[in-house]
Design an enzyme around this catalytic site. Structure first.
Site, PDB file in Angstrom:
ATOM      1  N   GLU A  91      -6.541   4.453  15.943  1.00  0.00           N
ATOM      2  CA  GLU A  91      -6.126   3.057  16.078  1.00  0.00           C
ATOM      3  C   GLU A  91      -5.401   2.910  17.407  1.00  0.00           C
ATOM      4  O   GLU A  91      -4.338   3.490  17.609  1.00  0.00           O
ATOM      5  CB  GLU A  91      -5.186   2.659  14.937  1.00  0.00           C
ATOM      6  CG  GLU A  91      -5.804   2.832  13.567  1.00  0.00           C
ATOM      7  CD  GLU A  91      -4.840   2.504  12.425  1.00  0.00           C
ATOM      8  OE1 GLU A  91      -3.770   1.917  12.677  1.00  0.00           O
ATOM      9  OE2 GLU A  91      -5.162   2.862  11.276  1.00  0.00           O
ATOM     10  N   ARG A 151       0.865  -1.182   0.000  1.00  0.00           N
ATOM     11  CA  ARG A 151       0.000   0.000   0.000  1.00  0.00           C
ATOM     12  C   ARG A 151       0.897   1.224   0.000  1.00  0.00           C
ATOM     13  O   ARG A 151       2.105   1.114   0.096  1.00  0.00           O
ATOM     14  CB  ARG A 151      -0.938  -0.010   1.213  1.00  0.00           C
ATOM     15  CG  ARG A 151      -0.215   0.049   2.540  1.00  0.00           C
ATOM     16  CD  ARG A 151      -1.153   0.141   3.738  1.00  0.00           C
ATOM     17  NE  ARG A 151      -0.370   0.060   4.963  1.00  0.00           N
ATOM     18  CZ  ARG A 151      -0.894  -0.009   6.177  1.00  0.00           C
ATOM     19  NH1 ARG A 151      -2.194  -0.030   6.339  1.00  0.00           N
ATOM     20  NH2 ARG A 151      -0.114  -0.070   7.234  1.00  0.00           N
ATOM     21  N   TRP A 206       3.818  -7.674  11.389  1.00  0.00           N
ATOM     22  CA  TRP A 206       3.507  -8.109  10.036  1.00  0.00           C
ATOM     23  C   TRP A 206       4.119  -9.499   9.877  1.00  0.00           C
ATOM     24  O   TRP A 206       4.850  -9.970  10.760  1.00  0.00           O
ATOM     25  CB  TRP A 206       4.086  -7.130   9.010  1.00  0.00           C
ATOM     26  CG  TRP A 206       3.299  -5.857   8.887  1.00  0.00           C
ATOM     27  CD1 TRP A 206       2.274  -5.439   9.693  1.00  0.00           C
ATOM     28  CD2 TRP A 206       3.482  -4.835   7.903  1.00  0.00           C
ATOM     29  NE1 TRP A 206       1.810  -4.233   9.259  1.00  0.00           N
ATOM     30  CE2 TRP A 206       2.523  -3.834   8.162  1.00  0.00           C
ATOM     31  CE3 TRP A 206       4.340  -4.667   6.812  1.00  0.00           C
ATOM     32  CZ2 TRP A 206       2.411  -2.682   7.370  1.00  0.00           C
ATOM     33  CZ3 TRP A 206       4.231  -3.529   6.036  1.00  0.00           C
ATOM     34  CH2 TRP A 206       3.275  -2.543   6.309  1.00  0.00           C
ATOM     35  N   ASN A 237      -5.040   7.356   4.641  1.00  0.00           N
ATOM     36  CA  ASN A 237      -4.678   6.677   5.884  1.00  0.00           C
ATOM     37  C   ASN A 237      -3.203   6.884   6.144  1.00  0.00           C
ATOM     38  O   ASN A 237      -2.367   6.534   5.317  1.00  0.00           O
ATOM     39  CB  ASN A 237      -4.968   5.174   5.792  1.00  0.00           C
ATOM     40  CG  ASN A 237      -4.730   4.477   7.118  1.00  0.00           C
ATOM     41  OD1 ASN A 237      -5.504   4.619   8.052  1.00  0.00           O
ATOM     42  ND2 ASN A 237      -3.623   3.754   7.226  1.00  0.00           N
ATOM     43  N   GLU A 238      -2.907   7.502   7.271  1.00  0.00           N
ATOM     44  CA  GLU A 238      -1.520   7.695   7.695  1.00  0.00           C
ATOM     45  C   GLU A 238      -0.645   8.276   6.588  1.00  0.00           C
ATOM     46  O   GLU A 238       0.280   7.618   6.091  1.00  0.00           O
ATOM     47  CB  GLU A 238      -0.936   6.387   8.231  1.00  0.00           C
ATOM     48  CG  GLU A 238      -1.651   5.897   9.477  1.00  0.00           C
ATOM     49  CD  GLU A 238      -0.917   4.787  10.200  1.00  0.00           C
ATOM     50  OE1 GLU A 238      -0.192   4.041   9.537  1.00  0.00           O
ATOM     51  OE2 GLU A 238      -1.071   4.685  11.425  1.00  0.00           O
ATOM     52  N   GLU A 259      -0.863  -8.545   7.437  1.00  0.00           N
ATOM     53  CA  GLU A 259      -1.032  -8.250   8.868  1.00  0.00           C
ATOM     54  C   GLU A 259      -1.679  -9.378   9.668  1.00  0.00           C
ATOM     55  O   GLU A 259      -2.377  -9.124  10.647  1.00  0.00           O
ATOM     56  CB  GLU A 259      -1.825  -6.947   9.025  1.00  0.00           C
ATOM     57  CG  GLU A 259      -1.075  -5.756   8.463  1.00  0.00           C
ATOM     58  CD  GLU A 259      -1.593  -4.411   8.928  1.00  0.00           C
ATOM     59  OE1 GLU A 259      -2.791  -4.303   9.232  1.00  0.00           O
ATOM     60  OE2 GLU A 259      -0.784  -3.474   8.978  1.00  0.00           O
TER      61      GLU A 259
HETATM   62  C1  GAL Z   1      -1.258   1.416  11.059  1.00  0.00           C
HETATM   63  C2  GAL Z   1      -2.201   1.403   9.881  1.00  0.00           C
HETATM   64  C3  GAL Z   1      -3.179   0.259   9.943  1.00  0.00           C
HETATM   65  C4  GAL Z   1      -2.457  -1.003  10.256  1.00  0.00           C
HETATM   66  C5  GAL Z   1      -1.718  -0.850  11.557  1.00  0.00           C
HETATM   67  C6  GAL Z   1      -0.966  -2.105  11.961  1.00  0.00           C
HETATM   68  O1  GAL Z   1      -0.080   2.080  10.735  1.00  0.00           O
HETATM   69  O2  GAL Z   1      -2.923   2.599   9.792  1.00  0.00           O
HETATM   70  O3  GAL Z   1      -3.840   0.140   8.707  1.00  0.00           O
HETATM   71  O4  GAL Z   1      -1.600  -1.308   9.209  1.00  0.00           O
HETATM   72  O5  GAL Z   1      -0.787   0.187  11.441  1.00  0.00           O
HETATM   73  O6  GAL Z   1       0.134  -2.335  11.135  1.00  0.00           O
END
Ligand code: GAL
Length: 683
Positions: free
Chosen positions: A313, A112, A321, A150-151, A363
């Site tokens: 989050e 991504r 991962w 996202n981020e 993930e």
């Molecule tokens: C964040 C991300 C999530 C998920 C999480 C765990 O950085 O926004 O989508 O990837 O980490 O890796």
């Protein structure tokens, strides 16, 4: 006043990926969320290939059904725009949207965030999907707000596609107007780097020894930040236009992005992603590391963007991962502890990441509340407890804000310049770590402030400000800091202060440049402490105490320029033995200190005691080191959070009775907080 989330009560929620599960699971999932007092879900942020399976063909059916079900279970929905994950059809047809490494390697489909922010085609396609989604979903009653992308800048925060070079060239032209000004700002006469045509200007490219022009590198970071903001603005403007009744946020704190400006310019409030276990798996080689508690440093920066914010989050289980970021399982109690860590620092909405652990993809080890088996587990039990607690204490806490009398100052220019410059970047990282850690251990709540356009009044809130190694410093900043001192503040600088201007060029003036006259000193000589050179000790004048190897990483050898400057400590070895290492000068109502090295824990402790800075709770509360303390306050009450990060109970002693609002019990005299336990005392 920064922009904050507005909630009447603390709220809990969870990130949900309906597209990854059979729709036969959705209803049971929502029912259980409701039972756990989870009131919010975030969806959609990676589902572009579901929303637009082919170019110009839209399919919102899956998410329509999810939204209707969410509405039925009274879940409030945050919808993510899916632009962090361009689908295969898109990158295949328009490969120019892909990001490229500095070496020229194109990042391909299969992960991504493989896109660049500059491609006009990508901007057009992102605008398009955002508008389609906004139009389609704007009237759904379950939706309350949007997350952009996202981020931004996570995973990768450098971009070298053709479109980025072109956008950089335009940015540089806009900034400098003339090649003459550009050449001057980058000092290009050095090594014949002079540009004679705008077409010769690129983002830094591979160079011999990987050492591009440092002023060019600083501008690259500024460009990336502006370009990221410009990319986000396209979506923000569409959402404001089409769905003005919804709020807009985005999540995460990453490199090369002025998140303060981003928030100020287009968001309603900032959201952060909190994974404290990242601090546990790094930084273990120092003495008494803060581990997961160190995450409070990041949360303090978040607070400086939005006093009350959303945790989009919140770590909900072991992270990892398939191939990296290997994290241990949170111990029983730690999920709850970390949730209150976020709340202490200002989170009023906390969303766990994620509802259930993915059974496929990168993930599979990044655990949600539910395991693959979807049966009850201890993480669900812990989140359920938090849900009940939020219902009982939520109205009291929501909207209260964190209180601190001490601030550590930072700024983006020095952050970005310091990434490349080995003579000040490493000092800042070390010093901030030492200050933050010792202030934590001494129970002194601390803000981290990004210096932007603060007023004197905003700084005057603090009794003590530490601005560790601001190599880049404008005259204007120097003036503001001088006023702060004169008005009664205590200000501490570290080595390498003030020798660079805003282009990152060195001033032809005695160091510390624009604050030399405030400090009443100059830097007579200096050396990096590197390789086999041992850091000198410090001899403190007030108590004759000697700290071995205290003056780390760099030594400014100070020359006293004014009679009213007091030498607090001298170096104990090297060719500058006995020379001043630390000075203090009273100016107006306040005082300014200059320390010629990077700060370590021993030096910070000595300074705190010398300056008589102690915990605001010292009169009535005795706490062991392992407990983080912080206060959220409104006009009616103080809520004193006590967070025990240790696997051992913490003995505390309250000299006045206080109610723990989590249990309703009165704490009076000696008591213990269990391992990983939390107390919130009202006063
Ligand atoms: C964040 C991300 C999530 C998920 C999480 C765990 O950085 O926004 O989508 O990837 O980490 O890796």
């Amino acid at each position: 006043m920064n922009k904050s989330i507005q909630l009447d009560s603390l709220q809990l929620g969870v990130c949900y990926y309906p597209e990854q599960w059979s729709d036969s699971l959705w209803e049971d999932d929502f029912k259980r969320m409701k039972q756990m007092n989870l009131s919010h879900i975030r969806i959609g942020e990676f589902a572009w290939s579901v929303f637009e399976p082919q170019e110009g063909v839209y399919d919102f059916d899956l998410f329509d059904r999810v939204l209707d079900l969410a509405q039925q279970y009274e879940l409030k929905v945050i919808m993510g725009t899916p632009t962090a994950t361009p689908p295969a059809w898109l990158t295949h047809k328009y490969p120019e949207v892909l990001n490229v490494s500095i070496e020229g390697v194109t990042y391909q489909h299969g992960m991504r965030r493989h896109y660049n922010y500059s491609s006009p085609k990508y901007r057009e396609l992102c605008a398009n999907i955002t508008r389609q989604m906004a139009n389609h979903f704007k009237n759904h009653p379950a939706i309350i707000g949007w997350q952009i992308d996202n981020e931004l800048n996570c995973e990768i925060s450098e971009f070298y596609a053709e479109a980025d070079h072109i956008a950089f060239r335009e940015w540089v032209q806009h900034r400098y107007h003339t090649l003459e000004a550009l050449n001057k700002a980058w000092g290009t006469v050095f090594w014949s780097q002079t540009y004679t045509d705008w077409e010769q200007v690129y983002l830094p490219r591979p160079t011999v020894s990987h050492s591009p022009n440092p002023h060019h590198v600083l501008d690259e970071k500024r460009f990336i930040s502006d370009n990221t903001i410009a990319f986000a603005r396209i979506q923000a403007e569409i959402l404001r236009e089409v769905a003005p009744h919804h709020w807009i946020t985005t999540n995460g704190l990453f490199g090369h992005l002025d998140t303060h400006a981003l928030t100020e310019e287009m968001l309603d409030f900032f959201s952060y992603d909190s994974y404290p276990q990242f601090s546990t798996i790094s930084g273990n080689n120092e003495h008494k590391p803060l581990l997961d508690r160190k995450w409070s440093q990041n949360l303090s920066v978040v607070r400086n963007i939005s006093n009350n914010f959303c945790i989009m989050e919140q770590q909900a289980g072991p992270g990892g991962w398939v191939n990296r970021m290997n994290m241990p399982a949170p111990r029983p109690g730690q999920l709850r502890l970390w949730t209150y860590q976020s709340v202490l620092h200002g989170a009023d909405l906390v969303m766990y990441f994620r509802w259930r652990t993915a059974t496929f993809g990168t993930e599979i080890y990044w655990h949600g509340l539910n395991d693959y088996h979807n049966q009850p587990n201890r993480r669900i039990a812990e989140a359920t407890q938090v849900g009940e607690e939020f219902v009982s204490i939520g109205e009291k806490i929501a909207g209260t804000t964190y209180q601190a009398n001490v601030a550590i100052l930072k700024d983006y220019d020095n952050d970005w310049d310091g990434e490349y410059d080995i003579w000040h970047g490493p000092l800042t990282a070390k010093s901030i770590n030492a200050w933050f850690k010792q202030l934590q251990y001494q129970h002194i709540p601390t803000d981290i402030i990004y210096l932007r356009h603060q007023t004197l009044e905003e700084l005057q809130r603090y009794q003590l400000i530490i601005y560790p190694h601001a190599a880049i410093m404008s005259e204007q900043t120097a003036m503001l800091l001088t006023q702060y001192v004169e008005a009664g503040g205590t200000l501490i600088f570290g080595a390498r202060t003030g020798y660079k201007d805003l282009n990152g060029q060195c001033r032809m003036a005695p160091m510390p440049g624009p604050v030399a006259s405030l400090c009443g000193i100059s830097v007579a000589d200096f050396t990096s402490i590197t390789g086999t050179i041992e850091a000198p000790g410090l001899l403190w004048k007030h108590n004759n105490k000697q700290i071995e190897q205290a003056a780390e990483l760099f030594n400014d050898i100070l020359h006293i320029q004014h009679d009213d400057v007091e030498v607090l400590a001298t170096y104990t070895s090297c060719y500058y033995e006995n020379a001043p290492a630390l000075t203090k000068r009273s100016q107006g109502q306040g005082q300014v200190l200059y320390y010629g090295a990077a700060f370590n824990e021993a030096v910070v402790d000595e300074l705190l005691s010398l300056l008589d800075i102690s915990s605001p709770l010292v009169d009535w509360l005795e706490l062991p080191e392992q407990v983080e303390v912080g206060i959220r306050q409104n006009e009616h009450a103080d809520y004193v959070f006590l967070l025990n990060y240790s696997d051992q109970p913490a003995s505390i002693h309250a000299k006045v009775p206080r109610t723990d609002i989590l249990t309703g019990t009165t704490i009076d005299g000696a008591t213990t907080i269990p391992a990983y336990g939390v107390m919130i005392l009202q006063s």
